[in-house]
Design a protein around this motif. Structure first.
Motif, PDB file in Angstrom:
ATOM      1  N   SER A  80      35.062  26.373  39.891  1.00  0.00           N
ATOM      2  CA  SER A  80      34.203  27.416  40.435  1.00  0.00           C
ATOM      3  C   SER A  80      34.307  27.469  41.957  1.00  0.00           C
ATOM      4  O   SER A  80      34.298  26.436  42.633  1.00  0.00           O
ATOM      5  CB  SER A  80      32.755  27.140  40.026  1.00  0.00           C
ATOM      6  N   ARG A  81      34.405  28.685  42.481  1.00  0.00           N
ATOM      7  CA  ARG A  81      34.503  28.852  43.931  1.00  0.00           C
ATOM      8  C   ARG A  81      33.998  30.239  44.300  1.00  0.00           C
ATOM      9  O   ARG A  81      33.707  31.075  43.443  1.00  0.00           O
ATOM     10  CB  ARG A  81      35.944  28.672  44.421  1.00  0.00           C
ATOM     11  N   TRP A  82      33.931  30.483  45.619  1.00  0.00           N
ATOM     12  CA  TRP A  82      33.512  31.766  46.163  1.00  0.00           C
ATOM     13  C   TRP A  82      34.713  32.522  46.701  1.00  0.00           C
ATOM     14  O   TRP A  82      35.694  31.916  47.150  1.00  0.00           O
ATOM     15  CB  TRP A  82      32.470  31.565  47.265  1.00  0.00           C
ATOM     16  N   GLY A  83      34.630  33.847  46.675  1.00  0.00           N
ATOM     17  CA  GLY A  83      35.758  34.680  47.074  1.00  0.00           C
ATOM     18  C   GLY A  83      35.795  34.937  48.565  1.00  0.00           C
ATOM     19  O   GLY A  83      35.499  36.056  49.012  1.00  0.00           O
ATOM     20  N   LEU A  84      36.145  33.935  49.343  1.00  0.00           N
ATOM     21  CA  LEU A  84      36.279  34.128  50.787  1.00  0.00           C
ATOM     22  C   LEU A  84      37.385  35.131  51.092  1.00  0.00           C
ATOM     23  O   LEU A  84      38.365  35.239  50.345  1.00  0.00           O
ATOM     24  CB  LEU A  84      36.608  32.801  51.479  1.00  0.00           C
ATOM     25  N   PRO A  85      37.271  35.858  52.200  1.00  0.00           N
ATOM     26  CA  PRO A  85      38.331  36.812  52.554  1.00  0.00           C
ATOM     27  C   PRO A  85      39.715  36.177  52.657  1.00  0.00           C
ATOM     28  O   PRO A  85      40.717  36.824  52.336  1.00  0.00           O
ATOM     29  CB  PRO A  85      37.858  37.348  53.915  1.00  0.00           C
ATOM     30  N   VAL A  86      39.799  34.902  53.058  1.00  0.00           N
ATOM     31  CA  VAL A  86      41.112  34.259  53.212  1.00  0.00           C
ATOM     32  C   VAL A  86      41.780  34.008  51.867  1.00  0.00           C
ATOM     33  O   VAL A  86      42.985  33.744  51.823  1.00  0.00           O
ATOM     34  CB  VAL A  86      40.989  32.926  53.984  1.00  0.00           C
ATOM     35  N   PHE A  87      41.022  34.097  50.764  1.00  0.00           N
ATOM     36  CA  PHE A  87      41.620  33.911  49.454  1.00  0.00           C
ATOM     37  C   PHE A  87      42.208  35.208  48.892  1.00  0.00           C
ATOM     38  O   PHE A  87      42.800  35.204  47.820  1.00  0.00           O
ATOM     39  CB  PHE A  87      40.585  33.371  48.461  1.00  0.00           C
ATOM     40  N   GLY A  88      42.039  36.308  49.587  1.00  0.00           N
ATOM     41  CA  GLY A  88      42.523  37.589  49.093  1.00  0.00           C
ATOM     42  C   GLY A  88      41.493  38.283  48.231  1.00  0.00           C
ATOM     43  O   GLY A  88      40.389  37.776  47.989  1.00  0.00           O
ATOM     44  N   ASP A  89      41.838  39.468  47.753  1.00  0.00           N
ATOM     45  CA  ASP A  89      40.921  40.247  46.933  1.00  0.00           C
ATOM     46  C   ASP A  89      40.624  39.526  45.628  1.00  0.00           C
ATOM     47  O   ASP A  89      41.525  39.098  44.913  1.00  0.00           O
ATOM     48  CB  ASP A  89      41.508  41.635  46.630  1.00  0.00           C
ATOM     49  N   MET A 118      13.692  28.904  44.635  1.00  0.00           N
ATOM     50  CA  MET A 118      15.037  28.385  44.858  1.00  0.00           C
ATOM     51  C   MET A 118      15.976  29.102  43.904  1.00  0.00           C
ATOM     52  O   MET A 118      15.784  29.068  42.681  1.00  0.00           O
ATOM     53  CB  MET A 118      15.067  26.884  44.602  1.00  0.00           C
ATOM     54  N   ILE A 119      16.987  29.781  44.454  1.00  0.00           N
ATOM     55  CA  ILE A 119      17.910  30.591  43.654  1.00  0.00           C
ATOM     56  C   ILE A 119      19.315  30.043  43.828  1.00  0.00           C
ATOM     57  O   ILE A 119      19.786  29.864  44.960  1.00  0.00           O
ATOM     58  CB  ILE A 119      17.856  32.065  44.084  1.00  0.00           C
ATOM     59  N   GLY A 120      19.973  29.773  42.718  1.00  0.00           N
ATOM     60  CA  GLY A 120      21.342  29.262  42.742  1.00  0.00           C
ATOM     61  C   GLY A 120      22.284  30.199  42.018  1.00  0.00           C
ATOM     62  O   GLY A 120      22.402  30.135  40.794  1.00  0.00           O
ATOM     63  N   PRO A 121      22.980  31.081  42.736  1.00  0.00           N
ATOM     64  CA  PRO A 121      23.980  31.935  42.082  1.00  0.00           C
ATOM     65  C   PRO A 121      25.208  31.129  41.660  1.00  0.00           C
ATOM     66  O   PRO A 121      25.519  30.077  42.240  1.00  0.00           O
ATOM     67  CB  PRO A 121      24.344  32.956  43.177  1.00  0.00           C
ATOM     68  N   ASP A 122      25.921  31.624  40.678  1.00  0.00           N
ATOM     69  CA  ASP A 122      27.150  30.991  40.211  1.00  0.00           C
ATOM     70  C   ASP A 122      28.371  31.636  40.860  1.00  0.00           C
ATOM     71  O   ASP A 122      28.521  32.866  40.846  1.00  0.00           O
ATOM     72  CB  ASP A 122      27.292  31.145  38.692  1.00  0.00           C
ATOM     73  N   GLY A 123      29.254  30.790  41.413  1.00  0.00           N
ATOM     74  CA  GLY A 123      30.557  31.279  41.811  1.00  0.00           C
ATOM     75  C   GLY A 123      31.389  31.603  40.573  1.00  0.00           C
ATOM     76  O   GLY A 123      30.966  31.368  39.429  1.00  0.00           O
ATOM     77  N   LEU A 124      32.578  32.123  40.790  1.00  0.00           N
ATOM     78  CA  LEU A 124      33.475  32.462  39.691  1.00  0.00           C
ATOM     79  C   LEU A 124      34.539  31.380  39.525  1.00  0.00           C
ATOM     80  O   LEU A 124      34.998  30.786  40.504  1.00  0.00           O
ATOM     81  CB  LEU A 124      34.156  33.806  39.946  1.00  0.00           C
ATOM     82  N   SER A 125      34.944  31.137  38.285  1.00  0.00           N
ATOM     83  CA  SER A 125      35.991  30.168  37.990  1.00  0.00           C
ATOM     84  C   SER A 125      37.249  30.904  37.566  1.00  0.00           C
ATOM     85  O   SER A 125      37.258  31.573  36.530  1.00  0.00           O
ATOM     86  CB  SER A 125      35.549  29.216  36.871  1.00  0.00           C
ATOM     87  N   PRO A 126      38.347  30.808  38.344  1.00  0.00           N
ATOM     88  CA  PRO A 126      39.603  31.427  37.922  1.00  0.00           C
ATOM     89  C   PRO A 126      40.155  30.708  36.697  1.00  0.00           C
ATOM     90  O   PRO A 126      39.774  29.560  36.418  1.00  0.00           O
ATOM     91  CB  PRO A 126      40.514  31.230  39.140  1.00  0.00           C
ATOM     92  N   PRO A 127      41.031  31.334  35.929  1.00  0.00           N
ATOM     93  CA  PRO A 127      41.584  30.679  34.737  1.00  0.00           C
ATOM     94  C   PRO A 127      42.206  29.329  35.090  1.00  0.00           C
ATOM     95  O   PRO A 127      43.067  29.234  35.962  1.00  0.00           O
ATOM     96  CB  PRO A 127      42.649  31.678  34.256  1.00  0.00           C
ATOM     97  N   GLY A 128      41.731  28.295  34.427  1.00  0.00           N
ATOM     98  CA  GLY A 128      42.255  26.964  34.670  1.00  0.00           C
ATOM     99  C   GLY A 128      41.812  26.330  35.969  1.00  0.00           C
ATOM    100  O   GLY A 128      42.295  25.255  36.337  1.00  0.00           O
ATOM    101  N   GLY A 129      40.882  26.986  36.684  1.00  0.00           N
ATOM    102  CA  GLY A 129      40.456  26.480  37.981  1.00  0.00           C
ATOM    103  C   GLY A 129      38.981  26.123  37.998  1.00  0.00           C
ATOM    104  O   GLY A 129      38.278  26.231  36.997  1.00  0.00           O
TER     105      GLY A 129
END
Length: 273
Positions: A93-102, A80-91
């Motif tokens: 954790s999430r994943w970089g979906l195309p709808v969120f921009g680059d 079982m592998i759990g990668p970490d999403g990224l947390s923007p400053p003050g935000g």
């Protein structure tokens, strides 16, 4: 309502942890690191090479948190592998979906790094990967399947699909083996989608359109499903008259969460491909 949704998600985790077999974590608390981020892993007994489920967590969660539902999976011989999403400053954790921009990283590149590192370090079989995810993680798994159908052996998103603007019907690579699971009463990610901003700049997509994209990628002959089954937990339908690939869809009577028995259902499906 938010409290009720949280309880539903926690209940989903609790049901999957119940009756788990022992496993051991193979990363320190901070996770195994690759150039683009970190991941966490639980390994089954035995020398490997092990098949594995990579599970992309939901908004605001973590890869380490995803391991809480790993017991039934490692109990059947899968890592079982759990990668970490990224947390923007003050935000959160999430994943970089195309709808969120680059974003600051390529999520496809990150998951490729995770697979390669886990194969080299933990005896994971890169040819037997299930890429799954919940909510925003389910959407990320869906976009990764679209971008590179060969990234994993099979895909298993829960409660997350494409967002608007939807990709064109012929935009995705294929064929894919994909099993989408969704709650009939999901109000967080409704089957028909919903706007998240008043200006309409961020809108969840239609799950039935998502399935249509996969039917196109797999060369299915028509819109109508070929197989149907129902029990007290799931209403399932499948498309098996396609040129290639495997496509299934299951609804359950709950809301936004991971339903009882999901892990065994998905592993049974993958092992029967």
């Amino acid at each position: 309502m938010r409290g009720a949704r949280l309880l539903a998600v926690l209940a989903g985790f609790a049901t999957m942890v119940a009756g788990t077999a022992p496993a051991h974590a193979a990363c320190p608390d901070g996770g195994c690191t690759v150039p683009s981020g970190a991941y966490h892993i639980m390994l089954p007994d035995g020398p490997g090479p092990h098949p594995a489920m990579i599970f992309l967590h939901g908004f605001g969660s973590s890869g380490k948190g995803a391991l809480r539902m790993g017991g039934p999976i490692v109990g059947r011989g899968y890592a079982m592998i759990g990668p970490d999403g990224l947390s923007p400053p003050g935000g959160r954790s999430r994943w970089g979906l195309p709808v969120f921009g680059d974003g600051p990283r390529s999520e496809l590149g990150f998951i490729r790094e995770v697979i390669a590192h886990a194969a080299d370090t933990h005896a994971i079989d890169p040819g037997r990967i299930i890429l799954a995810g919940f909510s925003l993680g389910g959407s990320m798994a869906t976009y990764l399947a679209c971008e590179d159908a060969d990234l994993a052996q099979a895909y298993a998103p829960i409660a997350g699909g494409f967002w608007r603007p939807h990709p064109e019907l012929d935009a995705c690579s294929g064929p894919v083996s994909l099993f989408h699971t969704h709650g009939w009463r999901d109000r967080t990610v409704p089957l028909e989608g919903r706007p998240l901003r008043a200006d309409g700049s961020l809108i969840q997509g239609d799950i039935f359109y998502t399935l249509q994209v996969w039917r196109q990628a797999n060369g299915c002959r028509g819109l109508r499903a070929d197989t149907f089954s129902t029990d007290e937990n799931y209403w399932r339908r499948g498309w098996d008259s396609c040129a290639a690939g495997h496509l299934e869809f299951a609804m359950f009577p709950g809301a936004h969460g991971i339903p009882r028995g999901w892990a065994d259902m998905i592993l049974d499906w993958v092992e029967g491909l």
